[in-house]
Enzyme design. Structure first.
Site, PDB file in Angstrom:
ATOM      1  N   LYS A 143      95.398 107.900  45.360  1.00 14.30           N
ATOM      2  CA  LYS A 143      93.976 108.179  45.586  1.00 14.30           C
ATOM      3  C   LYS A 143      93.748 109.683  45.624  1.00 14.30           C
ATOM      4  CE  LYS A 143      91.928 108.032  49.735  1.00 14.30           C
ATOM      5  NZ  LYS A 143      91.046 109.245  49.863  1.00 14.30           N
ATOM      6  N   THR A 187      85.227 102.992  57.254  1.00 12.23           N
ATOM      7  CA  THR A 187      86.092 102.376  58.264  1.00 12.23           C
ATOM      8  C   THR A 187      86.346 103.297  59.452  1.00 12.23           C
ATOM      9  OG1 THR A 187      88.050 103.062  57.008  1.00 12.23           O
ATOM     10  CG2 THR A 187      87.243 100.816  56.660  1.00 12.23           C
ATOM     11  N   ASP A 202      95.737 112.983  50.380  1.00  6.28           N
ATOM     12  CA  ASP A 202      94.715 113.852  50.963  1.00  6.28           C
ATOM     13  C   ASP A 202      95.325 115.214  51.280  1.00  6.28           C
ATOM     14  OD1 ASP A 202      92.710 111.890  50.811  1.00  6.28           O
ATOM     15  OD2 ASP A 202      93.450 110.950  52.643  1.00  6.28           O
ATOM     16  N   ARG A 206      98.271 108.667  55.881  1.00  4.20           N
ATOM     17  CA  ARG A 206      99.186 109.331  56.812  1.00  4.20           C
ATOM     18  C   ARG A 206     100.417 108.523  57.219  1.00  4.20           C
ATOM     19  NH1 ARG A 206      94.206 111.415  60.368  1.00  4.20           N
ATOM     20  NH2 ARG A 206      93.295 109.654  59.243  1.00  4.20           N
ATOM     21  N   LYS A 209      82.951 108.949  46.321  1.00  2.00           N
ATOM     22  CA  LYS A 209      81.825 108.328  47.026  1.00  2.00           C
ATOM     23  C   LYS A 209      80.472 108.812  46.490  1.00  2.00           C
ATOM     24  CE  LYS A 209      84.524 107.764  51.287  1.00  2.00           C
ATOM     25  NZ  LYS A 209      85.792 108.367  50.819  1.00  2.00           N
ATOM     26  N   THR A 230      72.073 111.273  37.833  1.00  2.00           N
ATOM     27  CA  THR A 230      73.190 112.130  38.231  1.00  2.00           C
ATOM     28  C   THR A 230      74.469 111.319  38.389  1.00  2.00           C
ATOM     29  OG1 THR A 230      71.725 113.710  39.319  1.00  2.00           O
ATOM     30  CG2 THR A 230      74.026 113.698  40.026  1.00  2.00           C
TER      31      THR A 230
END
Length: 230
Positions: A31, A120, A9, A209, A60, A67
């Site tokens: 990811k 989550t 991220d 993290r 997501k 679409t």
């Protein structure tokens, strides 16, 4: 055997690739989330594939069926090995996603399609409408609907994996974010440790993290893999 997915991220390709280099050979998956994808586009998938990673593209998807079909087709052609889409999109959206995958894969298997149930980061207090039978019941209903629509699995808390496998079958995959060693929870609410997630049947564990923020990311990843395999 459960597999580790490192959540990259980051806001730019350079930072993400530098981190990927540190965990290469320890984690088989990375990811790519919204921030990195929006900054760098589909090319970032290619970069990670060239480094030898399998790539979970976590965008997501949640839109009208046509679409989503086009988005899945494009992401498949870009080399994604796994994609996320919202279970609340319903059966028609799920079927459209499968069609997009088939068109993009050109006869190959294509990426795993994983449905988002309830994030989550959320608990019942965060849901802006009544959930009469509780959050767990809503997650199970969404998981079962996703299974019946032909998706490969769900993204869910480790707290819910056992019930989902019981309801949807052991071949229905579970990808678990909110993995926090030593019960460090930060902004995630429904969390489990790596060993707890594996014991409950999670197929993929997403960790961000605790690895990317560590002084030695490779060693942090190795410790998590060791805990997964213990």
């Amino acid at each position: 055997m459960s597999e580790l997915v490192v959540a990259l991220d980051f806001k730019d390709a350079q930072s993400a690739i530098e981190m990927a280099e540190k965990v290469r050979g320890v984690a088989p998956w990375v990811k790519v989330g919204l921030e990195l994808f929006c900054a760098e586009g589909p090319e970032i998938i290619t970069r990670f594939k060239e480094m030898g990673f399998k790539v979970f593209v976590d965008l997501k998807f949640f839109d009208i069926p046509n679409t989503v079909k086009g988005a899945v087709r494009s992401a498949t052609r870009a080399g994604a090995d796994m994609l996320s889409l919202h279970a609340l999109g319903g059966e028609r959206m799920a079927v459209a996603a499968r069609e997009g995958r088939a068109e993009g894969a050109g006869g190959e298997a294509g990426p795993l399609l994983m449905a988002i149930t309830i994030l989550t980061s959320m608990d019942e207090d965060d849901i802006p409408f009544p959930v009469p039978n509780g959050l767990g019941s809503a997650v199970l209903d969404l998981a079962l609907a996703s299974s019946q629509a032909g998706l490969d699995g769900v993204v869910c808390s480790g707290l819910e994996v056992e019930a989902i496998k019981e309801k949807c079958g052991k071949d229905f995959l579970a990808l678990t974010p909110g993995i926090r060693p030593a019960s460090v929870s930060d902004d995630q609410r429904r969390v489990v440790t790596p060993s707890q997630a594996v014991d409950r049947g999670s197929n993929f564990l997403v960790v961000g993290r605790p690895i990317t923020g560590a002084d030695d990311p490779a060693e942090a990843a190795r410790r998590i893999v060791a805990e997964m395999n213990s």
